[in-house]
Design a protein around this motif. Structure first.
Motif, PDB file in Angstrom:
ATOM      1  N   TRP A 171      -4.403  -3.893  -2.448  1.00  0.00           N
ATOM      2  CA  TRP A 171      -3.272  -3.793  -3.251  1.00  0.00           C
ATOM      3  C   TRP A 171      -2.407  -5.037  -3.872  1.00  0.00           C
ATOM      4  O   TRP A 171      -1.948  -4.803  -4.835  1.00  0.00           O
TER       5      TRP A 171
ATOM      6  N   ASP B 256       0.767  -1.165   0.012  1.00  0.00           N
ATOM      7  CA  ASP B 256      -0.043  -0.001  -0.040  1.00  0.00           C
ATOM      8  C   ASP B 256       0.977   1.350  -0.098  1.00  0.00           C
ATOM      9  O   ASP B 256       1.435   1.493   1.016  1.00  0.00           O
TER      10      ASP B 256
ATOM     11  N   GLY C 282      -6.118   6.913  -9.086  1.00  0.00           N
ATOM     12  CA  GLY C 282      -7.459   6.798  -9.683  1.00  0.00           C
ATOM     13  C   GLY C 282      -7.424   7.753 -10.859  1.00  0.00           C
ATOM     14  O   GLY C 282      -7.942   6.961 -11.931  1.00  0.00           O
TER      15      GLY C 282
ATOM     16  N   GLU D 287       0.198   4.054   0.697  1.00  0.00           N
ATOM     17  CA  GLU D 287      -0.058   5.042   1.803  1.00  0.00           C
ATOM     18  C   GLU D 287       0.636   4.667   2.932  1.00  0.00           C
ATOM     19  O   GLU D 287       0.600   5.502   3.694  1.00  0.00           O
TER      20      GLU D 287
ATOM     21  N   GLU E 258     -14.287   9.812  -3.961  1.00  0.00           N
ATOM     22  CA  GLU E 258     -13.226   8.782  -4.157  1.00  0.00           C
ATOM     23  C   GLU E 258     -13.906   7.551  -4.803  1.00  0.00           C
ATOM     24  O   GLU E 258     -13.559   6.838  -5.642  1.00  0.00           O
TER      25      GLU E 258
ATOM     26  N   TRP F 151     -13.931   5.441  -8.401  1.00  0.00           N
ATOM     27  CA  TRP F 151     -13.526   3.896  -8.447  1.00  0.00           C
ATOM     28  C   TRP F 151     -14.605   3.138  -9.030  1.00  0.00           C
ATOM     29  O   TRP F 151     -14.503   2.317  -9.879  1.00  0.00           O
TER      30      TRP F 151
ATOM     31  N   HIS G 214      -6.277  -1.201  -8.167  1.00  0.00           N
ATOM     32  CA  HIS G 214      -7.376  -0.904  -7.091  1.00  0.00           C
ATOM     33  C   HIS G 214      -6.857   0.744  -6.830  1.00  0.00           C
ATOM     34  O   HIS G 214      -6.099   1.157  -7.293  1.00  0.00           O
ATOM     35  N   ARG G 215      -7.738   1.300  -5.838  1.00  0.00           N
ATOM     36  CA  ARG G 215      -7.333   2.694  -5.400  1.00  0.00           C
ATOM     37  C   ARG G 215      -6.095   2.648  -4.772  1.00  0.00           C
ATOM     38  O   ARG G 215      -5.599   1.473  -4.485  1.00  0.00           O
TER      39      ARG G 215
ATOM     40  N   ASN H 249      -5.322  13.492  -2.396  1.00  0.00           N
ATOM     41  CA  ASN H 249      -4.472  12.357  -1.748  1.00  0.00           C
ATOM     42  C   ASN H 249      -3.950  11.403  -2.933  1.00  0.00           C
ATOM     43  O   ASN H 249      -4.143  11.686  -4.241  1.00  0.00           O
ATOM     44  N   ARG H 250      -2.976  10.612  -2.459  1.00  0.00           N
ATOM     45  CA  ARG H 250      -2.363   9.668  -3.271  1.00  0.00           C
ATOM     46  C   ARG H 250      -3.298   8.680  -4.179  1.00  0.00           C
ATOM     47  O   ARG H 250      -3.045   8.375  -5.355  1.00  0.00           O
ATOM     48  N   SER H 251      -4.225   8.163  -3.241  1.00  0.00           N
ATOM     49  CA  SER H 251      -4.988   7.157  -4.052  1.00  0.00           C
ATOM     50  C   SER H 251      -5.923   7.834  -5.381  1.00  0.00           C
ATOM     51  O   SER H 251      -6.014   7.329  -5.981  1.00  0.00           O
TER      52      SER H 251
END
Length: 772
Positions: free
Chosen positions: A517, A468, A631, A470, A587, A591, A771-772, A625-627
């Motif tokens: 992830w 991940d 995305g 994050e 978010e 997705w 995935h995110r 954010n990074r996710s």
């Protein structure tokens, strides 16, 4: 027996022998009395020595009920005879009374009390180990006495192999062929002292000439066989101390020792470890026992029967004998009966052949801690396991569990595979599972399962978070984490199911969240539908609508990216979108729209897919954010693919180049396997875009860039498709020789991929949707 006793045993010996044999068989007095058809009082009188000489028919009934080997049945009968009133008869003339014991005559197979038992006419397989043994025995002037240890788990046919080999070799050993059962698995194994006495007498030494002490007996034995071509089979050895005095010091004698134990302390021996039969060998053995025509007419059922028997010779022989006893029964019918695990051990017994007692003889000899470890190994879910996984079930330390597993491997009950992995044979696992229910309470077993599940899920979460972006600061330990998740997935997946059944729904959600992830790395692994359906169910059980939204999206991803079930994926993504909209979660809306678009694109609904991808990109752009940044890139990648598939390749290239630039920025800022994987997939897709325009040089550049990032991501298994496309680009540029080298490498990769576990193989040409 004492040398001066005229061959008679003490009148109380019968009771002692009977009690010992009954204890070894694991029977109470009540059980033996019922099985033999004698009264409980009569049996008690026999064991206490009040009845010293029961009638022969009573002795035979007792021996049959105890399933005694021939030599032990004879010993029990002799003890009974000695207790019956009779006139004293002169002792028979000794075998050798005209010279010293050292000049004992050669003993043929039919002359000795230890003559070889009959060979098995349908003995099957073991050609390689038999050839190895024949070669060893054929040495004319061996530097050292030849000692062969045949070892392996219960039921492998060690005794049958040793006796078959002895019959094969008999013509090369004019000095005699002897077989002695050492009773290693009994409650009272034969002592080396008594074993030497039996062997010396079998070699023709008079009773009066047999030394009293064990050392003197061993010395006499070594002197007798120094120049003698003798073949001695020592069956069912308990330990090194029992065997070592029976080994010659020099000369041409060959000694074969069989044991369930490895006897690691036995020096200068040639070790032959028997394994289960191959599928073809198992079918051949069944055909020889039950009839070739009957077996060959049902090849599929025969293959399944062999599998259910674990390819274990004893189990196969029992199954074959069941078919012989039931000539009207089909192989398929027996397979259906054995398919039920709860009945399998009961069915795998016929007459005096049975799997369960063969296992329990070894089990009863184990120390308490070893028995615990063996029982708890039955709780593991995978075909093999590590000491750490076993320790989670035993409650002992990993180090202590590993030591006990090694001891179990020495005892032939656990197979040590190397690389800290162990395996239980399927039938041993069933036997261990039975002992678990008998020797432990249901509460103890339940507590062990829950404790192991918590430990395994904790480790799963820690390993999953390594992937991940994050959470993982760097990629240190990422490869090891991935290997653990792959290898131990049967156990952590079983733990996930247990957590769900026992109401630990938050643990289920946390575990699925942690591995999502990692799921990008093995997209065609057949477990993700299971994992994310469990997490969806857990979220609903808790009434956690946020978790439900997230995990419905994960499940939608599974259907569109892993299972390629696009209609179901579109349904789930639409559900995820509705849930996210109700929560106002932009978010998760993004997705859901990405997965919705992926399904629509594969259903050739490109216009709808492009609209969904634009909406996804807009949703992600409003989140910092990074996710969300990842995305947005995934949405733009999907847009570029839709453009190329809609014959708008020029637009696809422009969009894809922007995505690749952003992906490379992420790699630069925070390098990690997921970021490198994103860059690799984007570069590969750029190559496809350029190839659609026949821009072969640009395609080559993109493909080579993809290869670099696949390597950095630790995903060389994903490079095959890129190598294939690169080879095409080189051919189009007139560089056929270079392309041939690359395509050869790609073909090699495909071959390697075809040999991997089908559950971990990813089909080529399917672009992953992270995935995110």
């Amino acid at each position: 027996m004492a040398a001066g006793d005229g061959g008679r045993t003490d009148a109380g010996e019968f009771g002692r022998l009977l009690a010992g044999f009954r204890t070894a068989a694991g029977l109470t007095q009540e059980e033996l009395a019922a099985a033999a058809g004698v009264s409980l009082r009569a049996l008690g009188d026999m064991e206490r020595g009040r009845t010293r000489g029961p009638q022969r028919r009573t002795v035979r009934a007792l021996a049959a009920a105890l399933h005694l080997a021939d030599d032990r049945a004879r010993a029990l009968d002799r003890a009974a005879q000695s207790g019956r009133p009779r006139s004293v008869r002169p002792e028979p003339a000794p075998v050798e009374d005209r010279g010293p014991a050292l000049r004992a005559p050669a003993v043929g197979a039919g002359q000795s009390s230890l003559a070889l038992p009959r060979d098995i006419a349908d003995f099957t397989a073991r050609e390689d180990v038999l050839a190895e043994l024949v070669a060893l025995a054929s040495e004319d002037l061996p530097a050292h006495p030849r000692v062969v240890l045949v070892n392996g788990q219960p039921g492998l046919g060690k005794t049958a192999f040793a006796l078959h080999a002895a019959h094969v070799l008999a013509g090369s050993f004019p000095g005699g062929q002897l077989s002695l059962n050492l009773g290693g698995m009994s409650a009272q194994p034969l002592s080396a002292h008594d074993a030497l006495g039996q062997v010396l007498r079998a070699l023709g030494v008079r009773d009066a000439a047999v030394p009293v002490g064990a050392e003197e007996r061993a010395g006499l034995y070594r002197a007798l066989v120094r120049e003698r071509r003798l073949l001695l089979v020592l069956d069912d050895a308990a330990d090194e101390g029992q065997v070592r005095p029976l080994l010659p010091g020099s000369g041409p004698t060959v000694t074969m020792v069989t044991s369930r134990n490895l006897l690691p302390g036995l020096e200068s021996v040639h070790r032959l470890s028997l394994d289960v039969l191959t599928a073809a060998e198992a079918a051949d053995l069944l055909a020889r026992i039950a009839g070739r025509e009957r077996i060959e007419v049902a090849p599929d059922a025969t293959a399944e029967l062999a599998r259910l028997c674990g390819y274990l010779p004893l189990a196969l022989r029992i199954a074959g004998q069941r078919l012989v006893a039931r000539p009207q029964q089909t192989v398929a019918h027996l397979v259906r009966q054995l398919a039920a695990e709860e009945n399998r051990l009961d069915l795998l017994q016929t007459g005096d052949l049975a799997i369960r007692p063969a296992f329990e003889l070894s089990y009863r000899r184990l120390p308490a801690e070893s028995r615990l470890v063996l029982r708890r190994c039955a709780l593991t879910a995978g075909p093999d396991f590590t000491a750490a996984v076993a320790a989670a079930h035993t409650g002992l330390s990993e180090g202590r569990t590993e030591l006990l597993l090694e001891q179990l491997a020495d005892a032939g009950l656990v197979q040590a595979l190397g690389a800290d992995r162990y395996r239980l044979h399927d039938l041993v696992r069933l036997c261990a599972g039975e002992r678990l229910t008998v020797d432990e309470t249901a509460e103890e077993v339940a507590q062990a399962r829950v404790r192991a599940a918590r430990l395994l899920l904790g480790r799963t979460i820690a390993c999953g978070l390594r992937f991940d972006p994050e959470h993982a600061e760097d990629d240190t330990g990422t490869a090891e984490a991935g290997q653990w998740l792959e290898r131990e997935h049967p156990d952590w997946l079983a733990a996930l199911h247990l957590a769900q059944r026992t109401g630990h729904h938050r643990e289920v959600i946390d575990t699925a969240e942690a591995v999502h992830w990692f799921s990008d790395r093995l997209m065609s692994w057949g477990i993700w539908e299971e994992v994310f359906q469990l997490s969806v169910d857990a979220a609903r059980a808790l009434g956690d609508r946020q978790a439900e939204t997230v995990h419905v999206n994960y499940l939608a991803w599974t259907y569109v990216a892993c299972l390629h079930s696009y209609r179901r994926g579109v349904e789930l993504a639409s559900e995820g979108l509705r849930l996210a909209q109700e929560l106002g979660d932009r978010e998760q809306q993004g997705w859901a729209l990405v997965y919705l678009a992926t399904g629509l694109r594969h259903l050739q609904r490109h216009h709808e897919a492009l609209d969904a991808l634009q909406r996804a990109a807009d949703a992600f752009a409003r989140i910092d954010n990074r996710s969300a940044a990842i995305g947005r890139l995934v949405a733009l990648r999907g847009t570029a693919t839709c453009l190329r598939e809609s014959d708008r390749a020029e637009e696809a290239v422009g969009t894809r180049r922007r995505v690749l630039a952003s992906a490379l920025e992420l790699v630069e800022r925070r390098p990690s396997p997921p970021m490198h994987l994103l860059a690799a997939m984007t570069a590969h897709e750029l190559g496809l875009d350029c190839a659609a325009l026949k821009h072969w040089s640009a395609a080559e550049t993109a493909y080579r860039q993809a290869l670099v990032h696949y390597e950095e991501a630790g995903r060389p298994d994903s490079m095959t498709k890129t190598l294939t496309e690169l080879g095409t680009a080189l051919i189009e540029q007139g560089r056929a020789a270079e392309a041939r080298e690359l395509l050869t490498e790609a073909l090699s990769g495909l071959s390697e991929d075809s040999r991997t576990d089908p559950d971990t193989r990813r089909p080529l040409g399917r672009g992953p949707v992270p995935h995110r």
